[in-house]
Design an enzyme around this catalytic site. Structure first.
Site, PDB file in Angstrom:
ATOM      1  N   LYS A 191      -4.540  29.185  72.020  1.00  0.00           N
ATOM      2  CA  LYS A 191      -4.358  28.373  70.808  1.00  0.00           C
ATOM      3  C   LYS A 191      -2.907  28.496  70.369  1.00  0.00           C
ATOM      4  O   LYS A 191      -2.485  29.540  69.880  1.00  0.00           O
ATOM      5  CB  LYS A 191      -5.272  28.851  69.673  1.00  0.00           C
ATOM      6  CG  LYS A 191      -5.246  27.871  68.507  1.00  0.00           C
ATOM      7  CD  LYS A 191      -5.421  28.494  67.143  1.00  0.00           C
ATOM      8  CE  LYS A 191      -4.177  29.028  66.507  1.00  0.00           C
ATOM      9  NZ  LYS A 191      -3.148  28.039  66.142  1.00  0.00           N
ATOM     10  N   GLY A 244       2.453  37.200  66.306  1.00  0.00           N
ATOM     11  CA  GLY A 244       2.490  36.547  65.003  1.00  0.00           C
ATOM     12  C   GLY A 244       2.872  37.539  63.922  1.00  0.00           C
ATOM     13  O   GLY A 244       3.462  38.588  64.204  1.00  0.00           O
ATOM     14  N   SER A 245       2.506  37.208  62.705  1.00  0.00           N
ATOM     15  CA  SER A 245       2.900  38.051  61.572  1.00  0.00           C
ATOM     16  C   SER A 245       2.028  39.312  61.503  1.00  0.00           C
ATOM     17  O   SER A 245       0.900  39.331  62.020  1.00  0.00           O
ATOM     18  CB  SER A 245       2.753  37.256  60.278  1.00  0.00           C
ATOM     19  OG  SER A 245       1.420  36.820  60.156  1.00  0.00           O
ATOM     20  N   VAL A 248      -1.424  38.510  59.882  1.00  0.00           N
ATOM     21  CA  VAL A 248      -2.461  37.955  60.776  1.00  0.00           C
ATOM     22  C   VAL A 248      -2.855  39.006  61.820  1.00  0.00           C
ATOM     23  O   VAL A 248      -4.015  39.094  62.220  1.00  0.00           O
ATOM     24  CB  VAL A 248      -1.972  36.632  61.423  1.00  0.00           C
ATOM     25  CG1 VAL A 248      -2.943  36.153  62.494  1.00  0.00           C
ATOM     26  CG2 VAL A 248      -1.809  35.554  60.362  1.00  0.00           C
ATOM     27  N   GLY A 249      -1.907  39.845  62.199  1.00  0.00           N
ATOM     28  CA  GLY A 249      -2.203  40.921  63.155  1.00  0.00           C
ATOM     29  C   GLY A 249      -3.309  41.833  62.657  1.00  0.00           C
ATOM     30  O   GLY A 249      -4.167  42.275  63.421  1.00  0.00           O
ATOM     31  N   CYS A 300      11.552  37.352  65.932  1.00  0.00           N
ATOM     32  CA  CYS A 300      10.998  38.656  65.543  1.00  0.00           C
ATOM     33  C   CYS A 300      12.050  39.735  65.738  1.00  0.00           C
ATOM     34  O   CYS A 300      12.010  40.779  65.101  1.00  0.00           O
ATOM     35  CB  CYS A 300       9.753  38.957  66.363  1.00  0.00           C
ATOM     36  SG  CYS A 300      10.017  38.716  68.109  1.00  0.00           S
ATOM     37  N   GLU A 401      10.372  41.278  56.098  1.00  0.00           N
ATOM     38  CA  GLU A 401      10.767  40.274  57.089  1.00  0.00           C
ATOM     39  C   GLU A 401      10.863  38.919  56.398  1.00  0.00           C
ATOM     40  O   GLU A 401       9.883  38.428  55.840  1.00  0.00           O
ATOM     41  CB  GLU A 401       9.731  40.205  58.218  1.00  0.00           C
ATOM     42  CG  GLU A 401      10.156  39.240  59.302  1.00  0.00           C
ATOM     43  CD  GLU A 401       9.120  39.085  60.410  1.00  0.00           C
ATOM     44  OE1 GLU A 401       7.941  38.860  60.098  1.00  0.00           O
ATOM     45  OE2 GLU A 401       9.506  39.193  61.589  1.00  0.00           O
TER      46      GLU A 401
HETATM   47  P1  NAD Z   1       1.525  33.615  61.970  1.00  0.00           P
HETATM   48  O1  NAD Z   1       0.998  35.000  61.959  1.00  0.00           O
HETATM   49  O2  NAD Z   1       1.465  32.831  60.722  1.00  0.00           O
HETATM   50  O3  NAD Z   1       0.745  32.743  63.063  1.00  0.00           O
HETATM   51  C1  NAD Z   1       0.665  33.163  64.402  1.00  0.00           C
HETATM   52  C2  NAD Z   1      -0.540  32.503  65.039  1.00  0.00           C
HETATM   53  O4  NAD Z   1      -1.710  33.029  64.429  1.00  0.00           O
HETATM   54  C3  NAD Z   1      -0.598  30.986  64.861  1.00  0.00           C
HETATM   55  O5  NAD Z   1      -1.053  30.386  66.043  1.00  0.00           O
HETATM   56  C4  NAD Z   1      -1.609  30.832  63.750  1.00  0.00           C
HETATM   57  O6  NAD Z   1      -2.302  29.591  63.786  1.00  0.00           O
HETATM   58  C5  NAD Z   1      -2.563  31.964  64.052  1.00  0.00           C
HETATM   59  N1  NAD Z   1      -3.386  32.390  62.910  1.00  0.00           N
HETATM   60  C6  NAD Z   1      -3.128  32.273  61.591  1.00  0.00           C
HETATM   61  N2  NAD Z   1      -4.163  32.770  60.864  1.00  0.00           N
HETATM   62  C7  NAD Z   1      -5.076  33.227  61.739  1.00  0.00           C
HETATM   63  C8  NAD Z   1      -6.350  33.854  61.606  1.00  0.00           C
HETATM   64  N3  NAD Z   1      -6.875  34.112  60.409  1.00  0.00           N
HETATM   65  N4  NAD Z   1      -7.013  34.202  62.733  1.00  0.00           N
HETATM   66  C9  NAD Z   1      -6.489  33.954  63.946  1.00  0.00           C
HETATM   67  N5  NAD Z   1      -5.297  33.347  64.137  1.00  0.00           N
HETATM   68  C10 NAD Z   1      -4.591  32.986  63.045  1.00  0.00           C
HETATM   69  O7  NAD Z   1       3.004  33.726  62.547  1.00  0.00           O
HETATM   70  P2  NAD Z   1       4.071  32.579  62.785  1.00  0.00           P
HETATM   71  O8  NAD Z   1       4.541  32.129  61.440  1.00  0.00           O
HETATM   72  O9  NAD Z   1       3.558  31.554  63.735  1.00  0.00           O
HETATM   73  O10 NAD Z   1       5.219  33.396  63.552  1.00  0.00           O
HETATM   74  C11 NAD Z   1       6.096  34.197  62.873  1.00  0.00           C
HETATM   75  C12 NAD Z   1       5.697  35.657  62.969  1.00  0.00           C
HETATM   76  O11 NAD Z   1       5.525  36.023  64.332  1.00  0.00           O
HETATM   77  C13 NAD Z   1       6.775  36.579  62.441  1.00  0.00           C
HETATM   78  O12 NAD Z   1       6.192  37.609  61.683  1.00  0.00           O
HETATM   79  C14 NAD Z   1       7.411  37.150  63.700  1.00  0.00           C
HETATM   80  O13 NAD Z   1       8.037  38.388  63.527  1.00  0.00           O
HETATM   81  C15 NAD Z   1       6.250  37.219  64.604  1.00  0.00           C
HETATM   82  N6  NAD Z   1       6.687  37.267  66.002  1.00  0.00           N
HETATM   83  C16 NAD Z   1       6.580  38.460  66.667  1.00  0.00           C
HETATM   84  C17 NAD Z   1       7.023  38.559  67.987  1.00  0.00           C
HETATM   85  C18 NAD Z   1       6.891  39.852  68.740  1.00  0.00           C
HETATM   86  O14 NAD Z   1       6.847  39.812  69.957  1.00  0.00           O
HETATM   87  N7  NAD Z   1       6.827  40.986  68.083  1.00  0.00           N
HETATM   88  C19 NAD Z   1       7.573  37.442  68.616  1.00  0.00           C
HETATM   89  C20 NAD Z   1       7.667  36.248  67.894  1.00  0.00           C
HETATM   90  C21 NAD Z   1       7.210  36.170  66.587  1.00  0.00           C
END
Ligand code: NAD
Length: 512
Positions: A191, A244-245, A248-249, A300, A401
């Site tokens: 996704k 992701g963030s 959400v993690g 990130c 962040e």
């Molecule tokens: P986000 O956490 O908002 O979204 C990431 C993904 O999670 C998206 O596909 C989103 O649709 C999905 N998501 C959102 N809510 C969810 C839920 N309740 N259950 C399951 N999936 C859900 O992050 P973003 O805004 O897309 O990306 C930015 C973030 O990603 C920043 O915090 C950045 O630091 C991080 N990031 C980390 C790395 C790394 O390798 N450490 C790399 C790139 C980005």
């Protein structure tokens, strides 16, 4: 096959046909069961609809998982070197399509062409690396403690893997997940982020064109809030990988834990770059600009904190700010532009809100801080490169962040002080040090609390064959890239072959 996804109606008010992209499930491009769609708009010019994507629901997720489960029965038995050949072919096709896909990515994500070419190249590099792994997937053979007995451990695939990806590296990050997973013999449902689905579709389309069998890779577009849970909770899914963030993690990690799924979390960062008095300042300034404002600060690994020793602090600030003021902001398709827009309105609002937070906290704003919305900027989510100086390391702008073009410069006394400031944070992804002193470099390599440390380079620039990930709130200890990805997408099975023709009991029958 590619043409199937590109058929769609003319959008009112648009002179060109807007492409409609369907989900890819069981080798077919199909519409969502919900009948709903969403628009993917260009953040540099929101009048442009880059594509229309399926707003999928639980039924689509279930269909994709069922297809992946069926495909797993056969795919796991395909010899790994054969599986890897498809990945190798996809790499060759990506090279041919690199320019087209880079332009698509700049249109949907906003980052400049140089960077989107790098993003596609990262997928190509990952494909070549993982294709090679198809002929390795090494495991240990080891002597048994008993005679006439053979002992070894082999890597086995897990089954169906679910992947959820962010918008900032919309082809590279999906490639880090999909390619090791399929080389190991797993099948996948991905996704992509709702802001940048096209680049992930381009990757999946290329894998399909390279000959990936039906059901091995499935893509379902939509919103995490709606289809995240069905994907994470499905009993057939054995591994979950999220980039992701941190927020959400937490949701993904706790959901996956309930059914003991493998779970890889790559999350946020607040990455420090340390500049000592003996550093090559030209190099440090160049690195700090690239690390701070590359990808509009939306990495990130972005260099969001620059910690500078007092002896060079004033000179560094003056020269850095002068250069930041000269960066050309604009549409990333223009080769002269240095920095593109924020990904969307919400991210821009967040970036601007941190400007107010920094000012309220007493940090000195010396560059930028404003939205750009006149003339060439009027239809996009643009902002000036922004620099705060004399930042206290405890301030929110130095701790949280932001994920935008906002850099905090913090003074420090010496290396020890710099490392304490660098480490006093919830995240631990990347870090960097500029110095000519090899002793200090090695001390920092040991003491910086981060998954990645660069010496005389900014906090960005990872290569695909080394482990990628961080410590503390940046993740849960897994690594992408390199062999760490193979470790995540495979499970060890230990095998004992007793050819003694008698019962031999480990730990009990001890040969003389
Ligand atoms: P986000 O956490 O908002 O979204 C990431 C993904 O999670 C998206 O596909 C989103 O649709 C999905 N998501 C959102 N809510 C969810 C839920 N309740 N259950 C399951 N999936 C859900 O992050 P973003 O805004 O897309 O990306 C930015 C973030 O990603 C920043 O915090 C950045 O630091 C991080 N990031 C980390 C790395 C790394 O390798 N450490 C790399 C790139 C980005």
């Amino acid at each position: 096959m590619a043409t199937d996804i590109l058929t769609g109606p003319t959008i009112l008010g648009s002179t060109t046909r807007t492409k409609i992209f369907k989900n890819f499930i069981d080798g077919e491009w199909v519409e969502s069961s919900t009948g709903e769609t969403f628009e993917n708009r260009n953040p540099a010019d929101t009048r442009e609809v880059v594509g229309i994507f399926q707003k999928s629901g639980k039924e689509d997720v279930d269909a994709a998982i069922a297809a992946a489960a069926r495909a797993f029965a056969k795919w796991r038995l395909v010899p790994a070197p054969r599986r890897a050949e498809v990945v190798y072919k996809a790499a060759e096709m990506l090279i041919e399509r690199k320019e087209e896909y880079s332009r698509d990515m700049t249109r949907e994500m906003g980052k400049i062409l140089k960077e989107t070419r790098g993003d596609v190249q990262e997928a190509i590099d990952t494909a070549y690396y993982m294709a090679g792994e198809g002929r390795r997937l090494f495991g240990p053979t080891t002597p048994s403690e008993l005679p006439n007995k053979f002992a070894m451990a082999v890597r086995q695939p897990l089954g169906v893997c679910a992947m959820i990806t962010p918008w900032n590296f919309p082809m590279a990050i999906p490639s880090w997940k999909l390619l090791p997973a399929i080389v190991c013999g797993n099948t996948c449902v991905i996704k992509p982020a709702q802001d940048t689905p096209l680049s992930t579709f381009n990757l999946v389309r290329t894998l399909a064109d390279a000959g990936i069998p039906r059901g091995v890779i499935n893509i379902v577009s939509g919103f995490g809030s709606r289809i995240g849970a069905p994907l994470l909770e499905h009993p057939e899914v054995r591994a979950v990988s999220l980039t992701g963030s941190t927020e959400v993690g937490r949701i993904v990690g706790t959901t996956a834990a309930k059914s003991f799924k493998h779970c890889s979390l790559e999350l946020g960062g607040k990455n420090p770059m340390i500049v000592l008095d003996d550093a090559n300042l030209d190099l440090a300034i160049e690195g700090g600009l690239w690390g701070g404002f590359g990808t509009t600060g939306q990495r990130c690994t972005a260099t969001s904190r620059i910690i500078v020793q007092k002896g060079v602090y004033n000179e560094f600030v003056e020269r850095y700010v002068h250069r930041a003021q000269g960066l050309k902001v604009g549409n990333g398709l223009d080769e002269n532009v240095d920095m593109g827009p924020a990904i969307n309105e919400a991210q821009l609002k967040t970036d601007l809100s941190y400007v107010d937070i920094g000012k309220d906290e007493g940090a000195k704003l010396v560059c930028g801080g404003h939205r750009l919305n006149k003339g060439e900027y009027q239809n996009g989510w643009f902002m000036e490169p922004t620099v705060f100086v004399d930042v206290d390391p405890k301030m929110r702008i130095a701790q949280e962040e932001i994920f935008g073009p906002v850099v905090s410069i913090i003074p420090c006394d010496d290396l020890e002080d710099a490392i304490a400031i660098a480490n006093n944070i919830e995240y631990g992804l990347s870090s960097s040090l500029y110095t000519k002193d090899v002793n200090k470099a090695f001390a920092a390599m040991r003491d910086l609390s981060a998954g990645i440390t660069y010496i005389n380079a900014p906090t960005i620039g990872a290569e695909v064959h080394l482990p990628f990930g961080g410590v503390k709130a940046t993740g849960n200890g897994h690594r992408e890239g390199g062999i760490g990805a193979i470790d995540f997408y495979s499970e060890w099975k230990s095998i004992y072959v007793d050819y003694s023709d008698r019962l031999q009991r480990a730990q009990i029958d001890r040969p003389e």
